[in-house]
Design an enzyme around this catalytic site. Structure first.
Site, PDB file in Angstrom:
ATOM      1  N   ASN A 148       0.834  -1.203   0.000  1.00 48.27           N
ATOM      2  CA  ASN A 148       0.000   0.000   0.000  1.00 48.27           C
ATOM      3  C   ASN A 148       0.869   1.254   0.000  1.00 48.27           C
ATOM      4  O   ASN A 148       2.009   1.214   0.463  1.00 48.27           O
ATOM      5  CB  ASN A 148      -0.909   0.005   1.240  1.00 48.27           C
ATOM      6  CG  ASN A 148      -2.126  -0.885   1.059  1.00 48.27           C
ATOM      7  OD1 ASN A 148      -2.688  -0.968  -0.024  1.00 48.27           O
ATOM      8  ND2 ASN A 148      -2.519  -1.573   2.117  1.00 48.27           N
ATOM      9  N   CYS A 169      -5.078  -7.374  -3.402  1.00 49.17           N
ATOM     10  CA  CYS A 169      -5.635  -7.021  -2.099  1.00 49.17           C
ATOM     11  C   CYS A 169      -6.613  -8.130  -1.721  1.00 49.17           C
ATOM     12  O   CYS A 169      -6.998  -8.939  -2.561  1.00 49.17           O
ATOM     13  CB  CYS A 169      -6.346  -5.673  -2.195  1.00 49.17           C
ATOM     14  SG  CYS A 169      -7.044  -5.042  -0.656  1.00 49.17           S
ATOM     15  N   HIS A 170      -7.016  -8.201  -0.458  1.00 49.54           N
ATOM     16  CA  HIS A 170      -7.992  -9.223  -0.068  1.00 49.54           C
ATOM     17  C   HIS A 170      -9.345  -8.617   0.298  1.00 49.54           C
ATOM     18  O   HIS A 170     -10.198  -9.299   0.861  1.00 49.54           O
ATOM     19  CB  HIS A 170      -7.463 -10.064   1.102  1.00 49.54           C
ATOM     20  CG  HIS A 170      -6.920  -9.259   2.232  1.00 49.54           C
ATOM     21  ND1 HIS A 170      -5.612  -9.330   2.634  1.00 49.54           N
ATOM     22  CD2 HIS A 170      -7.499  -8.353   3.038  1.00 49.54           C
ATOM     23  CE1 HIS A 170      -5.410  -8.511   3.651  1.00 49.54           C
ATOM     24  NE2 HIS A 170      -6.551  -7.912   3.909  1.00 49.54           N
ATOM     25  N   HIS A 199      -9.971  -0.523  -2.492  1.00 51.97           N
ATOM     26  CA  HIS A 199     -10.577  -0.060  -1.241  1.00 51.97           C
ATOM     27  C   HIS A 199     -11.832   0.773  -1.459  1.00 51.97           C
ATOM     28  O   HIS A 199     -12.458   1.200  -0.498  1.00 51.97           O
ATOM     29  CB  HIS A 199      -9.577   0.733  -0.382  1.00 51.97           C
ATOM     30  CG  HIS A 199      -8.559  -0.128   0.277  1.00 51.97           C
ATOM     31  ND1 HIS A 199      -7.737   0.338   1.287  1.00 51.97           N
ATOM     32  CD2 HIS A 199      -8.199  -1.422   0.091  1.00 51.97           C
ATOM     33  CE1 HIS A 199      -6.918  -0.634   1.693  1.00 51.97           C
ATOM     34  NE2 HIS A 199      -7.192  -1.715   0.971  1.00 51.97           N
TER      35      HIS A 199
END
Length: 449
Positions: A148, A169-170, A199
């Site tokens: 990030n 990303c998860h 996000h």
């Protein structure tokens, strides 16, 4: 067998999960795993853990640990990146403490906001340096970036280098699992389509056997079970993003504590009632880091000296699935962060988007989405401008774009006036010192007359 290099392998727990995922595939069980880190002590622990993971799975990889980046990258087929530039101290602490002086509070500060901007300024140059080494040492490598700020880092890498990079990303699969639990539907029975930016992607479809599950999510919201009921402000709840769902009609992928600092609506210094109502954990990342550091020695001792077999459970990270699909041709769909080349029509071309991607022997192939609901795209663009200006600041060496990014950041702009924003940027850049590239440290930018 592929050579898989872990960059920042001293992130032992995350590396352990990824190694377990990779070695659990019989086709990858004899891969070469190269662990690279600048911290020899943490690297040693990760090397021990790697052998324990292999033993638990009955796998026979070649495991190499090194502090030599050239050795680590030379001939690599896959590079998994998990670094943190400047670490918790001084990097993260500076990103939280100096904004506090101006009344600007944050929760995680690693993706957007003034903390995300500074983290990007520290991190992008290091990633670019690594990618240029990859161009020389392993030009065909697939670079899996977990670092990030995801969108900023991936955007810069794909714009400025020739290395194939996908940001991972998860949050998409993780949130799907949480929603499934909320509404009492097994996640393996759910079909979803998600798209947007990292996000801040939204589930455009969330279904089971053709049944739209959004009514069930609305019913869960109306049940009141999403309300914050913690004592103090350390217990996390999903109040923020359920409130966003109430207002926007679609569910967002990233957690409430993250999302609260991507928008101007929840963290306000003169509204402590909002902080309490939504259970927003200010300084949450500081708390997590302190907790992790306090427990590191205990964890290290347990990992290094325990005679018990190391339990290995498959995680929901995409990294091993991508490697397995590319090596074997097994088709899979994962969610990746890639450049927007005619994938989402109402987001800027060339920005970094998160979309479903087919993976097989042909590599990572993004799926075209078309148009997003207009209000979702408009919300994303408030974040994309900040990402773009931060990337441009690094690639052009123009310090003025750092101020511009901070001025346009939704949370920062909601709390501070222009003079405060400029002074804050100056103070942060000075405090970070050599962690920021020289062109951006020089005060060559003046207010236009």
């Amino acid at each position: 067998m592929p050579k898989i290099t872990f960059i920042g392998a001293g992130s032992t727990v995350f590396a352990q999960n990824l190694m377990g995922d990779i070695l659990s595939f019989p086709e990858l069980a004899e891969s070469t795993l190269v662990l690279y880190d600048i911290n020899p002590e943490r690297l040693k622990t990760s090397e021990i853990v790697a052998h324990k993971v292999a033993q638990s799975l009955g796998a026979r990889p070649q495991i190499i640990a090194t502090t030599d980046r050239v050795q680590a990258l030379e001939g690599a087929h896959y590079a998994i990146n998990m670094i943190q530039v400047a670490g918790y101290k001084p990097g993260t602490v500076i990103d939280f403490e100096i904004p506090k002086k101006y009344g600007l509070r944050q929760t995680i500060a690693d993706t957007l906001g003034i903390g995300g901007i500074m983290r990007g300024l520290r991190t992008i140059p290091v990633l670019l340096e690594m990618a240029r080494e990859m161009e020389r040492l392993c030009p065909g490598v697939l670079h899996l970036n977990y670092v990030n700020p995801m969108a900023m880092n991936t955007w810069a890498l794909l714009k400025a280098t020739r290395i194939k990079t996908v940001g991972l990303c998860h949050s998409v699969q993780g949130t799907a699992e949480q929603l499934a639990q909320d509404i009492g539907v097994p996640v393996e029975e759910i079909n979803y389509l998600c798209a947007g930016i990292n996000h801040m992607a939204f589930y455009l479809k969330f279904e089971r056997n053709g049944e739209d599950l959004y009514p069930r999510i609305r019913a869960f919201l109306e049940s009141g079970k999403t309300a914050y009921r913690g004592h103090g402000l350390v217990k996390l709840s999903d109040s923020v993003r359920y409130e966003v769902f109430r207002r926007l009609g679609y569910f967002v992928t990233e957690s409430s504590e993250h999302f609260s600092e991507y928008v101007p609506w929840f963290i306000k210094r003169d509204r402590p009632d909002l902080i309490a109502k939504f259970g927003i954990p200010l300084d949450e990342y500081i708390r997590r880091c302190e907790e992790q550091i306090a427990g590191w020695e205990e964890l290290r001792a347990k990992l290094e000296h325990s005679t018990e077999p190391l339990p290995v459970r498959r995680s929901h990270e995409y990294g091993s699935l991508i490697i397995h699909s590319q090596e074997t041709g097994t088709p899979r769909v994962v969610y990746g962060n890639v450049l927007n080349h005619h994938l989402i029509d109402n987001l800027p071309q060339g920005c970094c988007v998160e979309v479903p991607c087919l993976v097989d022997k042909n590599g990572v192939q993004p799926t075209r989405i078309g148009l997003l609901p207009p209000h979702l795209a408009a919300l994303m663009r408030t974040n994309i401008g900040v990402q773009e200006l931060t990337v441009e600041a690094v690639l052009s060496g123009k310090r003025e774009h750092i101020y511009h990014a901070a001025m346009l950041d939704p949370h920062t702009a909601a709390e501070l006036d222009l003079e405060q924003i400029w002074n804050l940027v100056d103070e942060l850049l000075e405090a970070h010192g050599e962690w920021i590239p020289e062109p951006l440290r020089s005060k060559g930018c003046v207010l236009p007359v």
